[in-house]
Design an enzyme around this catalytic site. Structure first.
Site, PDB file in Angstrom:
ATOM      1  N   HIS A  92       1.016  -1.084   0.015  1.00  0.00           N
ATOM      2  CA  HIS A  92      -0.009   0.156   0.017  1.00  0.00           C
ATOM      3  C   HIS A  92       0.899   0.979  -0.113  1.00  0.00           C
ATOM      4  CE1 HIS A  92      -2.797   3.053   1.319  1.00  0.00           C
ATOM      5  NE2 HIS A  92      -3.632   2.301   0.964  1.00  0.00           N
ATOM      6  N   GLU A 164      -4.324   2.476  -7.339  1.00  0.00           N
ATOM      7  CA  GLU A 164      -4.415   3.286  -6.511  1.00  0.00           C
ATOM      8  C   GLU A 164      -3.607   4.621  -6.846  1.00  0.00           C
ATOM      9  OE1 GLU A 164      -6.554   2.442  -2.575  1.00  0.00           O
ATOM     10  OE2 GLU A 164      -4.538   1.539  -2.393  1.00  0.00           O
ATOM     11  N   GLY A 228     -11.456   5.785   3.487  1.00  0.00           N
ATOM     12  CA  GLY A 228     -12.318   6.696   4.094  1.00  0.00           C
ATOM     13  C   GLY A 228     -13.767   5.928   4.050  1.00  0.00           C
TER      14      GLY A 228
HETATM   15  P1  PGA Z   1      -9.429   6.212   0.570  1.00  0.00           P
HETATM   16  O1  PGA Z   1      -8.342   5.195   0.652  1.00  0.00           O
HETATM   17  O2  PGA Z   1     -10.831   5.502   0.071  1.00  0.00           O
HETATM   18  O3  PGA Z   1      -9.610   7.059   1.702  1.00  0.00           O
HETATM   19  O4  PGA Z   1      -9.159   7.288  -0.806  1.00  0.00           O
HETATM   20  C1  PGA Z   1      -8.129   4.131  -0.007  1.00  0.00           C
HETATM   21  C2  PGA Z   1      -7.072   3.343   0.183  1.00  0.00           C
HETATM   22  O5  PGA Z   1      -5.929   3.956   0.757  1.00  0.00           O
HETATM   23  O6  PGA Z   1      -7.020   2.072  -0.175  1.00  0.00           O
END
Ligand code: PGA
Length: 242
Positions: A92, A164, A228
């Site tokens: 991540h 991501e 989130g």
């Molecule tokens: P987010 O985080 O939905 O808060 O943007 C996604 C993640 O870190 O996997």
């Protein structure tokens, strides 16, 4: 195969709040998506019991490069497996930005695969790379450093890639769904070219109840990784019931 929705609670919740949220999750009754919840390490054991009679799978946010043994402070994949963990996030961006190198990410992937757990390998470009239109080149490099080291047997295993964009995580700035679909398609094709046959590509980064549907409609996006919006049960249930 059903699309998958993975909830990454990160280190946001003290244990009591994790248990309260897990209880709410266990009340979900939907069959459209496969749901995976990744609590922090403290929550995994009690939540494994809470989720036993549900169709929600258990995931972890990370795992050690070490096997069971004299490794103070480490949490091996095999220990997680014994609690019923079926998915483990690896690489991540929040871990990479805290010093995790590609080599370490790869060692974790190997341990996870050796335990027959599905790795969810996170990749993505930062804002500068995005603005310079270098997304595909960056992802190619990140993926190749992993694909080129996997054995033939490892390549045949189920592997999830979470695309991501780093600038999008937790920022409220989501990538357009058609652009995300385009990138996920590239990842899938690149995986196939490298003889990985069972790769599913999911998208993560500021997904919420108003944009989730747009991603889920994309043919090349096999699911979502939520940060989130997975902490807020009404929003999460809106997303999984969409
Ligand atoms: P987010 O985080 O939905 O808060 O943007 C996604 C993640 O870190 O996997």
């Amino acid at each position: 195969m059903k699309k998958i929705i993975i909830a990454n609670w990160k280190a946001n919740l003290p244990i009591r709040s994790s248990l309260v949220l897990a209880k709410k999750y266990s009340s979900l009754s939907q069959k459209k998506f496969s749901i995976v919840v990744c609590p922090d390490f403290l929550g995994i054991q009690p939540i494994s019991i809470l989720l036993k009679k549900t169709n929600i799978s258990l995931g972890a946010q990370d795992a050690s490069i070490f096997p069971l043994g004299a490794h103070t402070g480490e949490i091996p994949s095999s220990a997680l497996k014994s609690l019923g963990v079926k998915f483990i996030l690896v690489g991540h961006s929040e871990r990479r930005s805290n010093g995790e190198t590609s080599e370490i990410t790869f060692q974790k992937i190997q341990r996870i695969l050796a335990e027959k757990i599905t790795p969810v390998i996170c990749i993505g470009e930062n804002l500068i790379q995005h603005n310079q239109n270098k997304t595909i080149a960056v992802l190619k490099k990140q993926l190749f450093s992993i694909f080129s080291q996997l054995s033939k047997e490892e390549k045949e295993r189920r592997i999830l890639i979470a695309y991501e964009p780093v600038w999008s995580i937790g920022s409220g700035k989501a990538l357009d769904a058609d652009e995300a679909g385009f990138v996920c398609r590239f990842i899938k094709e690149f995986a196939n070219q490298n003889s990985l046959s069972k790769v599913e590509v999911i998208y993560g980064g500021s997904v919420n109840e108003s944009n989730s549907d747009n991603y889920l409609k994309e043919e090349n996006i096999s699911g979502l990784l939520l940060g989130g919006s997975s902490l807020n049960f009404p929003l999460f249930s809106k997303i999984v019931n969409s």
